[in-house]
Design an enzyme around this catalytic site. Structure first.
Site, PDB file in Angstrom:
ATOM      1  N   ARG A 144       2.399 -12.392   7.581  1.00 59.40           N
ATOM      2  CA  ARG A 144       1.434 -11.608   6.791  1.00 59.40           C
ATOM      3  C   ARG A 144       2.035 -11.303   5.415  1.00 59.40           C
ATOM      4  O   ARG A 144       1.357 -11.367   4.416  1.00 59.40           O
ATOM      5  CB  ARG A 144       1.118 -10.328   7.569  1.00 59.40           C
TER       6      ARG A 144
ATOM      7  N   ARG B  54      -1.272   1.013  13.376  1.00 61.03           N
ATOM      8  CA  ARG B  54      -1.108   2.152  12.461  1.00 61.03           C
ATOM      9  C   ARG B  54      -2.314   3.074  12.543  1.00 61.03           C
ATOM     10  O   ARG B  54      -3.413   2.656  12.881  1.00 61.03           O
ATOM     11  CB  ARG B  54      -0.882   1.691  11.035  1.00 61.03           C
TER      12      ARG B  54
ATOM     13  N   HIS C 157       0.383 -10.112   0.058  1.00 65.19           N
ATOM     14  CA  HIS C 157       0.041  -9.499  -1.228  1.00 65.19           C
ATOM     15  C   HIS C 157       0.537 -10.414  -2.351  1.00 65.19           C
ATOM     16  O   HIS C 157       1.269 -11.361  -2.108  1.00 65.19           O
ATOM     17  CB  HIS C 157       0.720  -8.142  -1.354  1.00 65.19           C
TER      18      HIS C 157
ATOM     19  N   ASP D 211      -7.988  -6.250   0.812  1.00 64.86           N
ATOM     20  CA  ASP D 211      -6.663  -6.374   1.402  1.00 64.86           C
ATOM     21  C   ASP D 211      -6.719  -6.869   2.845  1.00 64.86           C
ATOM     22  O   ASP D 211      -6.069  -7.843   3.198  1.00 64.86           O
ATOM     23  CB  ASP D 211      -5.943  -5.031   1.362  1.00 64.86           C
TER      24      ASP D 211
ATOM     25  N   ARG E 180       3.023  -9.134  15.009  1.00 64.72           N
ATOM     26  CA  ARG E 180       2.911  -7.768  14.502  1.00 64.72           C
ATOM     27  C   ARG E 180       1.514  -7.161  14.626  1.00 64.72           C
ATOM     28  O   ARG E 180       1.385  -5.944  14.731  1.00 64.72           O
ATOM     29  CB  ARG E 180       3.326  -7.726  13.030  1.00 64.72           C
TER      30      ARG E 180
ATOM     31  N   ARG F  26       9.436   1.067   6.339  1.00 63.05           N
ATOM     32  CA  ARG F  26       8.118   1.645   6.034  1.00 63.05           C
ATOM     33  C   ARG F  26       7.538   2.331   7.257  1.00 63.05           C
ATOM     34  O   ARG F  26       7.660   1.847   8.391  1.00 63.05           O
ATOM     35  CB  ARG F  26       7.188   0.547   5.534  1.00 63.05           C
ATOM     36  N   ALA F  27       6.824   3.415   6.994  1.00 69.70           N
ATOM     37  CA  ALA F  27       6.442   4.329   8.066  1.00 69.70           C
ATOM     38  C   ALA F  27       5.208   3.928   8.874  1.00 69.70           C
ATOM     39  O   ALA F  27       5.230   3.977  10.108  1.00 69.70           O
ATOM     40  CB  ALA F  27       6.196   5.715   7.469  1.00 69.70           C
ATOM     41  N   ASP F  28       4.119   3.536   8.213  1.00 70.94           N
ATOM     42  CA  ASP F  28       2.820   3.609   8.893  1.00 70.94           C
ATOM     43  C   ASP F  28       2.770   2.881  10.228  1.00 70.94           C
ATOM     44  O   ASP F  28       2.188   3.381  11.193  1.00 70.94           O
ATOM     45  CB  ASP F  28       1.668   3.158   7.973  1.00 70.94           C
ATOM     46  N   ARG F  29       3.386   1.716  10.295  1.00 68.83           N
ATOM     47  CA  ARG F  29       3.232   0.905  11.499  1.00 68.83           C
ATOM     48  C   ARG F  29       4.328   1.140  12.549  1.00 68.83           C
ATOM     49  O   ARG F  29       4.407   0.394  13.528  1.00 68.83           O
ATOM     50  CB  ARG F  29       3.160  -0.572  11.122  1.00 68.83           C
TER      51      ARG F  29
ATOM     52  N   HIS G 110       7.757  -4.013   4.997  1.00 60.74           N
ATOM     53  CA  HIS G 110       8.111  -3.076   6.080  1.00 60.74           C
ATOM     54  C   HIS G 110       9.597  -3.125   6.408  1.00 60.74           C
ATOM     55  O   HIS G 110      10.145  -2.172   6.973  1.00 60.74           O
ATOM     56  CB  HIS G 110       7.329  -3.416   7.353  1.00 60.74           C
TER      57      HIS G 110
ATOM     58  N   SER H  37       0.812  -1.226   0.000  1.00 57.92           N
ATOM     59  CA  SER H  37       0.000   0.000   0.000  1.00 57.92           C
ATOM     60  C   SER H  37       0.839   1.266   0.000  1.00 57.92           C
ATOM     61  O   SER H  37       0.445   2.269  -0.591  1.00 57.92           O
ATOM     62  CB  SER H  37      -0.881   0.042   1.245  1.00 57.92           C
TER      63      SER H  37
HETATM   64  O1  LIG Z   1      -0.812  -4.557   6.662  1.00 61.02           O
HETATM   65  C1  LIG Z   1       0.249  -4.065   6.243  1.00 61.02           C
HETATM   66  O2  LIG Z   1       0.996  -3.376   6.923  1.00 61.02           O
HETATM   67  C2  LIG Z   1       0.675  -4.376   4.821  1.00 61.02           C
HETATM   68  C3  LIG Z   1       1.228  -5.763   4.753  1.00 61.02           C
HETATM   69  O3  LIG Z   1       2.388  -5.858   5.530  1.00 61.02           O
HETATM   70  O4  LIG Z   1      -0.422  -4.249   3.962  1.00 61.02           O
HETATM   71  P1  LIG Z   1      -0.689  -2.890   3.139  1.00 61.02           P
HETATM   72  O5  LIG Z   1       0.559  -2.612   2.349  1.00 61.02           O
HETATM   73  O6  LIG Z   1      -1.843  -3.265   2.240  1.00 61.02           O
HETATM   74  O7  LIG Z   1      -1.021  -1.825   4.094  1.00 61.02           O
HETATM   75 MN   LIG Z   2      -2.950  -1.878  -0.067  1.00 62.99          MN
HETATM   76 MN   LIG Z   3      -2.081  -5.310   2.732  1.00 65.69          MN
END
Ligand SMILES: O=C(O)[C@@H](CO)OP(=O)(O)O
Ligand SMILES: [Mn+2]
Ligand SMILES: [Mn+2]
Length: 556
Positions: free
Chosen positions: A169, A210, A501, A429, A203, A286-289, A139, A80
C-alpha cells in the site's frame, strides 16, 4: 513549550469576523500532479475544482511531504498522520519516523524505561516484534526494525520471533517477497540467536484495523501472532507469501490482503506463539493502525473479542500511540510533543467546532488534527460526528460515505451552532490505495460534487471556506520509469498500479461570499506547506494568527 504559547486570540486588524461559519474541507489524498491519463484527479470530471483553480490569488499549492511536514527526508511521501498533525497544529513537528531514527543513531532507544522493560525477557523468554514489514516510512521502516533486532541480539536476546504484516500500500505490490527475504537474512545473521518469522498476514485484513472499523481484523492477527492459529500454516514465510499471493491462479491476492498465516515446525507446532514472560514490541511508529492491537495486549479488561488466552508479557510500543489513554504505558521512543494545536486555541477562546468524517478518516480530523489527542478539549464546544465506513475494499463502493458526510456538514453549517465546520472526504485516498484507476476517477468526481454543495451552502450563509488536502494519492495511479515518467508495464504489457501516496504538493483554495475582497494569497511564501494552513484559517475567522504557528498564507 506549552508555557510560552499565547492562547488568546486577537481580532485581525483588517479582516472582520465572518457573519457565517468557516468551512475547512479536506479532500484526503488529492494532490496536484502531472496531468496525464494516470492522474485520476485530472481525468475525473471536476467542475468545482476546475473553477476554483481559475481564481487569481485564491488558489495555490503547498508542500505536503518530506521535511515540510517533519519527515526525515524530502524523499518521504506525505501521509494522513503527519499531514493532519501539520494542518491542525500549524507547526512543523519532528515526526515519529525522525524521532526513531535519532534514538537509534544516538543509542538512546536502549537506555529508556521501555527497553529495560523488554530486556527482562531476553535471557529466558522470547522477544516478539509485530508490525508492518515495509520501507514505506508511513507506519514503519524495515531499517529501524533491523536496527532493533540487532540491538536486542547484541544486548542478550536469545530467542526472537517476528510477526510480519505485508504492505503493498505504501510500497509496490509484490515487494513483500523481497522484504521477507531480507528479514530472513538479518535473522540468520545473528550469532547464537534463535530468530525466526513466526506469523503474518496482509495489513488490510490482519491486525492493522483503525478507529475500530472492524475488530475482526485485529482478532485474526491476535489468533495468528499470539495463539499461533491461522487457516494457513507453512514451514517458512517465503513460501507462505508466494502461496498466499496465488500469482498464477485465476484469483491472485495482493500483499495488502494476504490471509493470516502461522509458521510451524516439522511436527506442525507453531514456532512462535506469545506466552507468559515474553516481551512484545509493536514496531510501527504511527499510531492509528496499532492502537487496537495494543489494547488487546495491554488491557486487563477487554471485550472487543475473545482473546482465549491473555499472556502476561513485557509489552511496549515503538512509541506511545495515545498520549491521553497513555497507551501503551511503556514505549521505546517518546512521541512527538505537539502543543498549542488550533483545536485547543479555538476551544480556549470559546469558539465552537464541528468535525466529521467516516470511520476510516474520523480520527484524522479529530485525533491527528488535535496533535494525536483522543477526546475533546472542551466537550461543550466541540461536536465530532463519525459516519460508519463500509467494510469492503473501497473500489467496490467508491462513493464511500461522501454523501452522508456532505449532508452532515451542510446541516452543521446551517445550524448556526458552529464557528468552524471541519470535514474530511476519504475517497481520493482510500479508493486511490486500491490502485483501481476507474474507481478512483469516480471517487474524485463524486467528492468534487459534494464539495460544490458544501461551498454553495457556505455562500448562502455568507460564510467563508478553505479547501485543501493532506497529501497526494489519486493524482498518480501508475508506477513510472524514473526518467521518462512513462508507465512501467507488466509482463502482459499492462501498466503497473501505484497504490501509495505521492510526493505531490496539494491544492489550497479560499473563498466564500463572506470573504472580503482584498483577502488573497501572499506571494512571498513559495515554499509554504501544510503547517501554514492553521494560521490562514485563524485569519479567515477574523483573528490574528497565533504567534507560535507558521505564517498565514493570506494578506488582507
Ligand atoms: O491507510 C493508511 O494507513 C495510510 C497508508 O499507509 O494512508 P493514510 O496516511 O492516508 O491514512
Ligand atoms: Mn490522508
Ligand atoms: Mn492513504
Amino acid at each position: 513549550m506549552a508555557a510560552q504559547i499565547d492562547f488568546d486570540l486577537k481580532p485581525h486588524p483588517t479582516i472582520p469576523k465572518p457573519d457565517g461559519p468557516l468551512l475547512v474541507c479536506i479532500m484526503d489524498g488529492w494532490g496536484a500532479n502531472l496531468e496525464d491519463e494516470w492522474n485520476a484527479v485530472h481525468v475525473a470530471d471536476t467542475p468545482c475544482y476546475d473553477s476554483l483553480r481559475k481564481v487569481d490569488n485564491r488558489f495555490r499549492t503547498i508542500l505536503a511531504h518530506g521535511t515540510a511536514v517533519g519527515l526525515p527526508s524530502d524523499a518521504d511521501m506525505g501521509n494522513s498522520e503527519v499531514g493532519h498533525n501539520a494542518l491542525g497544529a500549524g507547526q512543523v513537528i519532528d515526526q515519529g519516523a525522525s524521532l526513531v531514527d535519532k534514538a537509534l543513531a544516538s543509542g538512546s532507544i536502549y537506555e529508556g524505561e521501555g527497553w529495560q522493560h523488554i530486556s527482562k525477557s531476553f535471557a529466558t523468554g522470547t522477544l516478539h516484534l509485530i508490525g508492518l514489514l515495509s520501507d514505506g516510512g508511513v507506519h514503519s521502516r524495515t531499517d529501524q526494525l533491523y536496527g532493533m533486532i540487532r540491538g536486542a541480539a547484541d544486548r542478550g536476546a536469545k530467542r526472537i520471533r517476528v510477526h510480519v504484516l505485508t504492505d503493498g500500500r505504501d510500497v509496490p505490490d509484490g515487494s513483500s517477497v523481497r522484504f521477507v527475504q531480507e528479514l530472513e537474512e538479518v535473522l540468520a545473521s545473528l550469532p547464537g540467536v534463535d530468530a525466526k518469522i513466526a506469523s503474518g498476514g496482509g495489513r488490510m485484513g490482519v491486525t492493522m484495523d483503525r478507529y475500530e472499523a472492524d475488530w475482526n481484523i485485529v482478532k485474526r492477527g491476535w489468533d495468528a501472532h499470539v495463539l499461533g492459529e491461522a487457516p494457513n500454516v507453512f514451514t517458512d514465510a517465503g513460501t507462505a507469501i508466494k502461496a498466499l499471493r496465488a500469482e498464477d491462479s485465476d484469483a491472485p491476492v495482493t500483499d495488502q490482503w494476504l490471509e493470516p498465516f502461522v509458521i510451524v515446525d516439522e511436527a506442525g507446532k507453531p514456532v512462535g506463539p506469545v506466552v507468559d514472560g515474553d516481551a512484545v514490541v509493536i514496531f510501527n511508529f504511527r499510531a492509528d493502525r496499532v492502537i487496537q492491537i495494543s489494547k488487546a495486549f495491554e488491557y486487563e479488561s477487554f471485550g472487543a473479542f475473545d482473546r482465549v488466552r491473555w499472556p502476561q508479557t513485557n509489552f511496549v510500543g515503538l512509541m506511545q500511540y495515545d498520549g491521553d489513554l497513555k497507551l501503551p504505558a511503556r514505549f521505546l521512543v517518546p512521541p512527538p510533543a505537539i502543543a498549542g494545536t488550533s483545536g485547543e486555541v479555538l476551544s480556549r477562546n470559546g469558539l465552537r467546532t464541528f468535525a466529521c468524517s467516516e470511520t476510516q478518516k474520523y480520527g484524522h480530523v479529530t485525533f491527528f488534527w488535535n496533535g494525536n489527542r483522543s477526546g475533546y478539549f472542551d466537550e461543550a464546544l466541540e461536536t465530532y460526528v463519525e459516519v460508519p465506513s463500509d467494510k469492503v475494499p473501497f473500489n467496490q463502493l467508491p462513493l464511500m460515505k461522501a454523501r452522508e458526510i456532505a449532508e452532515a456538514g451542510k446541516e452543521a453549517l446551517r445550524s448556526g451552532r458552529f464557528d468552524q465546520v471541519r470535514i474530511n472526504f476519504a475517497n481520493p485516498d482510500m479508493v486511490g490505495h486500491t490502485g483501481d484507476m476507474a474507481a478512483t476517477v469516480t471517487a474524485c468526481a463524486f467528492v468534487d460534487a459534494c464539495v460544490r454543495e458544501l461551498l454553495d451552502v457556505v455562500d448562502e450563509l455568507g460564510g467563508r471556506w478553505l479547501l485543501t488536502s493532506d497529501h497526494g494519492n489519486a493524482d498518480d495511479m501508475v508506477q513510472r520509469q524514473k526518467k521518462t515518467l512513462k508507465p512501467i508495464l507488466d509482463e502482459e504489457g499492462k501498466p503497473v498500479a501505484l497504490t501509495s501516496h505521492t510526493l505531490a504538493p496539494v491544492p489550497v483554495a479560499i473563498g466564500g461570499k463572506g470573504l472580503p475582497e482584498g483577502v488573497a494569497f501572499r506571494e512571498d511564501l513559495p515554499k509554504a506547506g501544510l503547517a501554514n494552513v492553521a494560521a490562514t484559517i485563524f485569519n479567515l475567522m477574523g483573528y490574528e494568527a497565533p504567534a507560535h504557528m507558521q505564517p498565514s498564507l493570506v494578506h488582507a
